[in-house]
Design an enzyme around this catalytic site. Structure first.
Site, PDB file in Angstrom:
ATOM      1  N   LYS A 156      -1.103  -1.254  -4.412  1.00 15.39           N
ATOM      2  CA  LYS A 156      -2.450  -0.219  -4.118  1.00 15.39           C
ATOM      3  C   LYS A 156      -1.940   1.305  -3.419  1.00 15.39           C
ATOM      4  O   LYS A 156      -0.813   1.259  -3.251  1.00 15.39           O
ATOM      5  CB  LYS A 156      -3.062  -0.885  -3.025  1.00 15.39           C
ATOM      6  CG  LYS A 156      -3.868   0.378  -2.004  1.00 15.39           C
ATOM      7  CD  LYS A 156      -4.356  -0.611  -0.741  1.00 15.39           C
ATOM      8  CE  LYS A 156      -4.582  -0.091   0.561  1.00 15.39           C
ATOM      9  NZ  LYS A 156      -5.750  -0.972   1.564  1.00 15.39           N
ATOM     10  N   LYS A 176      -9.541  -5.868   8.436  1.00 16.17           N
ATOM     11  CA  LYS A 176      -8.802  -5.819   9.260  1.00 16.17           C
ATOM     12  C   LYS A 176      -9.507  -6.000  10.691  1.00 16.17           C
ATOM     13  O   LYS A 176     -10.222  -5.862  11.242  1.00 16.17           O
ATOM     14  CB  LYS A 176      -8.437  -4.104   9.988  1.00 16.17           C
ATOM     15  CG  LYS A 176      -7.270  -3.463   8.249  1.00 16.17           C
ATOM     16  CD  LYS A 176      -7.359  -2.496   8.558  1.00 16.17           C
ATOM     17  CE  LYS A 176      -6.653  -1.826   7.142  1.00 16.17           C
ATOM     18  NZ  LYS A 176      -7.003  -0.150   6.971  1.00 16.17           N
ATOM     19  N   ASP A 232      -7.277   3.957  -2.958  1.00 16.12           N
ATOM     20  CA  ASP A 232      -7.504   3.181  -2.021  1.00 16.12           C
ATOM     21  C   ASP A 232      -8.229   5.062  -0.855  1.00 16.12           C
ATOM     22  O   ASP A 232      -6.979   5.693  -1.224  1.00 16.12           O
ATOM     23  CB  ASP A 232      -7.346   2.786  -0.525  1.00 16.12           C
ATOM     24  CG  ASP A 232      -7.263   2.954   0.679  1.00 16.12           C
ATOM     25  OD1 ASP A 232      -9.479   3.418   1.296  1.00 16.12           O
ATOM     26  OD2 ASP A 232      -6.988   2.783   1.718  1.00 16.12           O
ATOM     27  N   GLY A 275      -3.962  -3.544   6.379  1.00 14.24           N
ATOM     28  CA  GLY A 275      -2.852  -3.496   7.600  1.00 14.24           C
ATOM     29  C   GLY A 275      -3.228  -2.413   8.309  1.00 14.24           C
ATOM     30  O   GLY A 275      -3.766  -1.467   7.473  1.00 14.24           O
ATOM     31  N   SER A 281       1.114  -0.983  -0.512  1.00 16.29           N
ATOM     32  CA  SER A 281       0.091   0.029   0.420  1.00 16.29           C
ATOM     33  C   SER A 281       1.388   1.337  -0.070  1.00 16.29           C
ATOM     34  O   SER A 281       1.837   0.900   0.862  1.00 16.29           O
ATOM     35  CB  SER A 281      -1.148   0.085   1.133  1.00 16.29           C
ATOM     36  OG  SER A 281      -1.281   1.634   1.123  1.00 16.29           O
ATOM     37  N   GLU A 312     -10.877   0.936  -3.016  1.00 11.32           N
ATOM     38  CA  GLU A 312     -11.262   1.397  -1.175  1.00 11.32           C
ATOM     39  C   GLU A 312     -12.214   2.427  -0.706  1.00 11.32           C
ATOM     40  O   GLU A 312     -11.681   2.996  -0.640  1.00 11.32           O
ATOM     41  CB  GLU A 312      -9.573   0.374  -0.620  1.00 11.32           C
ATOM     42  CG  GLU A 312     -10.123  -0.548   0.444  1.00 11.32           C
ATOM     43  CD  GLU A 312      -8.754  -0.311   1.303  1.00 11.32           C
ATOM     44  OE1 GLU A 312      -8.272  -0.595   0.325  1.00 11.32           O
ATOM     45  OE2 GLU A 312      -8.416  -0.305   2.464  1.00 11.32           O
ATOM     46  N   LYS A 338      -2.960   5.517  -2.867  1.00  7.73           N
ATOM     47  CA  LYS A 338      -4.172   5.958  -2.283  1.00  7.73           C
ATOM     48  C   LYS A 338      -4.563   7.287  -2.781  1.00  7.73           C
ATOM     49  O   LYS A 338      -3.495   7.559  -3.766  1.00  7.73           O
ATOM     50  CB  LYS A 338      -3.689   6.916  -0.627  1.00  7.73           C
ATOM     51  CG  LYS A 338      -2.525   5.640   0.600  1.00  7.73           C
ATOM     52  CD  LYS A 338      -3.919   5.515   1.026  1.00  7.73           C
ATOM     53  CE  LYS A 338      -3.603   3.688   2.113  1.00  7.73           C
ATOM     54  NZ  LYS A 338      -4.789   3.256   2.766  1.00  7.73           N
ATOM     55  N   ASP A 392     -13.541  -1.012   3.720  1.00  6.06           N
ATOM     56  CA  ASP A 392     -12.749  -0.163   5.150  1.00  6.06           C
ATOM     57  C   ASP A 392     -13.366  -0.282   6.266  1.00  6.06           C
ATOM     58  O   ASP A 392     -13.823  -0.967   6.345  1.00  6.06           O
ATOM     59  CB  ASP A 392     -11.813  -0.455   4.421  1.00  6.06           C
ATOM     60  CG  ASP A 392     -10.012   0.684   5.493  1.00  6.06           C
ATOM     61  OD1 ASP A 392     -10.896  -0.853   6.582  1.00  6.06           O
ATOM     62  OD2 ASP A 392      -9.175   0.608   4.881  1.00  6.06           O
TER      63      ASP A 392
HETATM   64  O1  OSB Z   1      -6.705   2.657   5.002  1.00  7.23           O
HETATM   65  O2  OSB Z   1      -5.787   0.537   4.494  1.00  7.23           O
HETATM   66  C1  OSB Z   1      -6.025   1.536   4.415  1.00  7.23           C
HETATM   67  C2  OSB Z   1      -2.629   2.385   7.040  1.00  7.23           C
HETATM   68  C3  OSB Z   1      -3.279   2.539   7.730  1.00  7.23           C
HETATM   69  C4  OSB Z   1      -4.760   3.584   8.313  1.00  7.23           C
HETATM   70  C5  OSB Z   1      -4.888   2.911   7.012  1.00  7.23           C
HETATM   71  C6  OSB Z   1      -5.136   2.049   5.876  1.00  7.23           C
HETATM   72  C7  OSB Z   1      -3.499   1.688   5.807  1.00  7.23           C
HETATM   73  C8  OSB Z   1      -2.930   1.263   4.892  1.00  7.23           C
HETATM   74  C9  OSB Z   1      -1.456   0.196   4.799  1.00  7.23           C
HETATM   75  O3  OSB Z   1      -3.252   0.962   3.210  1.00  7.23           O
HETATM   76  C10 OSB Z   1      -1.429  -0.703   5.153  1.00  7.23           C
HETATM   77  C11 OSB Z   1       0.125  -1.656   5.823  1.00  7.23           C
HETATM   78  O4  OSB Z   1       1.256  -2.130   4.924  1.00  7.23           O
HETATM   79  O5  OSB Z   1      -0.110  -2.259   6.725  1.00  7.23           O
HETATM   80 MG    MG Z   2      -7.826   1.124   3.227  1.00  5.33          MG
END
Ligand code: OSB
Ligand code: MG
Length: 374
Positions: free
Chosen positions: A167, A270, A194, A296, A141, A221, A169, A246
């Site tokens: 992925k 999660k 995401d 994560g 991510s 996402e 953001k 999520d």
């Molecule tokens: O939205 O999935 C999310 C990390 C912190 C808070 C929200 C998110 C995330 C990630 C990172 O996308 C996932 C990872 O590498 O642990």
């Molecule tokens: Mg997310």
């Protein structure tokens, strides 16, 4: 044999991130976690990790609220159970149910419970979670970057390392053009976005998602508000790209309802958000392959190992957000650290409990606050 745990401690620790992580709700350059250590009368040790952040941007829970809820309510309720012997997960669920919400805090304690149970039964945590696979497919991510070039370069680096899925953001102004540039540079890689709730149902936003259908993304996402399933249903009806939820999913029944009512086609599980690994397991088993994957929270090694063991269940075929330790930290709190192979798999280690050594020296040297209860 006296089975009563004599002690439970929580250590708030922080580690610097090797690369700042920027989302539509903020930027982080440090990761905080509360490490839970559970020791029974025979000196068996269980390890858990509470993953809440300093700021209530992703979730309402923070490292301060989880600390307090654990100390004042969850730990006393949990320790009380041991007066009648070693508890079952149903006992724990029942003891935690009157404490509304606070799933991150519950998961910290619950994960330590599974680890202690595995240690006592000479099993791996994976056996308790129902793991069958020897390796898990994984992705990365990537946060919002200072420039498009920086993002493209970063994607290239992770693809070279073997990561199976990228992925990124997104937020308004960092979406369509960015995805278009990625497709142009890297072709038909497994790609998803995401939004962390950065969009709404206004026409210009719906139009962006409709136009993005051409990119054949694996999923989008959490495009809309964290508490609005119906708006997601409306958006899903307008676009062909699957929506993945999520932030909206906090319970097993939310996950099932979201799929049943077509608010989304896929759920990012999660464990911390849904109240623990047992609940994560139930969601995976109820929804099955192609509808779930594991997200994560930039976990440190203990949370990361729990995440690996749950993903060793059959249902997890979509690559998750569990990346190698080196993507987050120069020094993780476990040894060996988590590694991703050149084909984008993480090997599920065999062995007792978490199957790795916990670096208590690293935990100690990064501890900000400590508390124990007997
Ligand atoms: O939205 O999935 C999310 C990390 C912190 C808070 C929200 C998110 C995330 C990630 C990172 O996308 C996932 C990872 O590498 O642990
Ligand atoms: Mg997310």
């Amino acid at each position: 044999m006296d089975n009563t745990p004599v002690k439970i401690s929580q250590s708030l620790i922080s580690l610097p991130l090797v690369h700042p992580f920027q989302t539509s709700f903020g930027v982080q350059d440090k990761k905080f976690a509360i490490i839970i250590k559970l020791i029974d009368a025979d000196e068996n040790v269980g390890w858990g990790e509470t993953v809440a952040d300093p700021f209530p941007g992703y979730a309402y829970e923070t490292m301060d609220t989880t600390w307090t809820i654990q100390e004042k309510y969850l730990i006393p309720a949990f320790l009380k159970l041991f007066e009648n012997g070693f508890p079952t997960i149903e006992d724990i669920d029942k003891a935690f149910a009157p404490i509304r919400g606070h799933n991150f805090a519950k998961t910290g304690i619950e994960s330590a419970y599974w680890s202690l149970k595995a240690q006592r039964e000479n099993k791996s945590v994976g056996e308790l979670y129902g793991a069958t696979k020897t390796k898990i497919p994984t992705g990365v991510s990537i946060g919002i970057q200072p420039s498009l070039d920086a993002l493209l370069e970063r994607i290239g680096k992770f693809l070279e390392k073997g990561y199976q899925r990228i992925k990124i953001k997104i937020k308004p102004g960092w979406d369509f053009d960015v995805v278009q540039a990625i497709r142009k540079e890297y072709g038909d890689i497994k790609l998803m976005v995401d939004a962390n709730s950065a969009y709404s149902l206004k026409k210009e936003h719906i139009d962006i998602f409709k136009r993005m259908d051409r990119f054949d993304l694996m999923m989008i996402e959490q495009p809309l508000a964290y508490d609005d399933m119906l708006d997601h249903k409306k958006l899903q009806a307008e676009i062909s790209t699957p929506i993945c939820l999520d932030e909206s999913i906090h319970t097993v029944s939310h996950a099932i309802q979201a799929i049943e009512y077509e608010c989304a086609k896929i759920i990012n599980i999660k464990p911390a958000r849904v109240g623990g690994y047992h609940k994560a397991k139930q969601i995976a088993e109820k929804l099955g392959k192609d509808k779930v994957w594991l997200g994560g929270m930039l976990e440190m090694g203990i949370g990361r190992m729990h995440n690996i063991f749950i993903q060793a269940k059959d249902e997890f075929t979509i690559p998750g957000d569990t990346s190698g330790s080196d993507r987050y930290f120069t020094q993780d709190i476990i040894d060996p650290p988590v590694k991703v192979d050149e084909n984008g798999y993480i090997e599920v280690p065999k062995g007792r409990n978490l199957a790795v050594n916990v670096r208590e020296d690293v935990i100690l040297s990064n501890t900000i606050n400590y508390q124990e209860t007997s």
